[in-house]
Design a protein around this motif. Structure first.
Motif, PDB file in Angstrom:
ATOM      1  N   SER A  73       0.835  -1.202   0.000  1.00  0.00           N
ATOM      2  CA  SER A  73       0.000   0.000   0.000  1.00  0.00           C
ATOM      3  C   SER A  73       0.868   1.249   0.000  1.00  0.00           C
ATOM      4  CB  SER A  73      -0.931  -0.001   1.213  1.00  0.00           C
ATOM      5  OG  SER A  73      -0.174   0.199   2.384  1.00  0.00           O
ATOM      6  N   ARG A  74       0.280   2.349  -0.434  1.00  0.00           N
ATOM      7  CA  ARG A  74       1.009   3.624  -0.490  1.00  0.00           C
ATOM      8  C   ARG A  74       1.395   4.090   0.905  1.00  0.00           C
ATOM      9  NH1 ARG A  74      -0.531   6.599  -5.786  1.00  0.00           N
ATOM     10  NH2 ARG A  74       1.289   7.638  -5.361  1.00  0.00           N
ATOM     11  N   ALA A  75       0.516   3.853   1.866  1.00  0.00           N
ATOM     12  CA  ALA A  75       0.820   4.290   3.233  1.00  0.00           C
ATOM     13  C   ALA A  75       2.061   3.574   3.758  1.00  0.00           C
ATOM     14  CB  ALA A  75      -0.373   4.036   4.147  1.00  0.00           C
ATOM     15  N   ASN A  78       5.093   5.112   2.164  1.00  0.00           N
ATOM     16  CA  ASN A  78       5.401   6.423   2.754  1.00  0.00           C
ATOM     17  C   ASN A  78       6.035   6.283   4.137  1.00  0.00           C
ATOM     18  OD1 ASN A  78       4.451   7.747   0.519  1.00  0.00           O
ATOM     19  ND2 ASN A  78       2.416   8.050   1.352  1.00  0.00           N
TER      20      ASN A  78
END
Length: 152
Positions: A73-75, A78
């Motif tokens: 996931s992008r989270a 990040n």
């Protein structure tokens, strides 16, 4: 309704009643079968046993293209990038504190070296000055002090 009688004589007014005038019927426009843009045409299919089926031919809808979901996931990406950046900053801070400690140790060593060199120079100056000019020799005898009286 009639106005109330207020005791004055009013001239009576004539009441006119208007009857609605019927409108002439609007001529009907010829009906032309028009196929709407969103509705498909009616088609008939003859089955092998002779039956006829009539209905709308509907194009099968195209499924939406499946977008490939990322594995991570992008989270999470990040958070990982933030951790890497934080680690890089902390490493830099550790190097900075190490550099400051090394610089302080260097300054301390330079001060000690200067003290040793300066002290040696002073010692050399004192010792060479005393011997070079005909030094005065002082013999120190054993002095005896008895009852607060010096005997030398």
């Amino acid at each position: 309704m009639f106005p109330k009688n207020t005791g004055h004589r009013h001239a009576e007014q004539a009441v006119t009643i208007h009857q609605p005038t019927p409108l002439a019927p609007y001529p009907a426009a010829p009906i032309v079968p028009v196929q709407p843009a969103g509705v498909p045409a009616v088609t008939s299919i003859v089955l092998p046993d002779g039956r006829v089926i009539t209905g709308y031919a509907i194009d099968p809808g195209q499924p939406e293209p499946v977008t490939a979901k990322p594995v991570v996931s992008r989270a999470a990406v990040n958070i990982a990038l933030g951790g890497i950046g934080f680690g890089a900053v902390c490493g830099g801070l550790v190097l900075l504190t190490t550099f400051i400690a090394a610089l302080a140790a260097l300054v301390q060593q330079l001060i000690i070296l200067a003290a040793v060199i300066f002290g040696g120079w002073i010692a050399v100056q004192v010792l060479t000055t005393c011997r070079g000019r005909g030094a005065t020799t002082v013999n120190i005898r054993k002095a005896v002090i008895k009852r607060n009286h010096f005997h030398g």
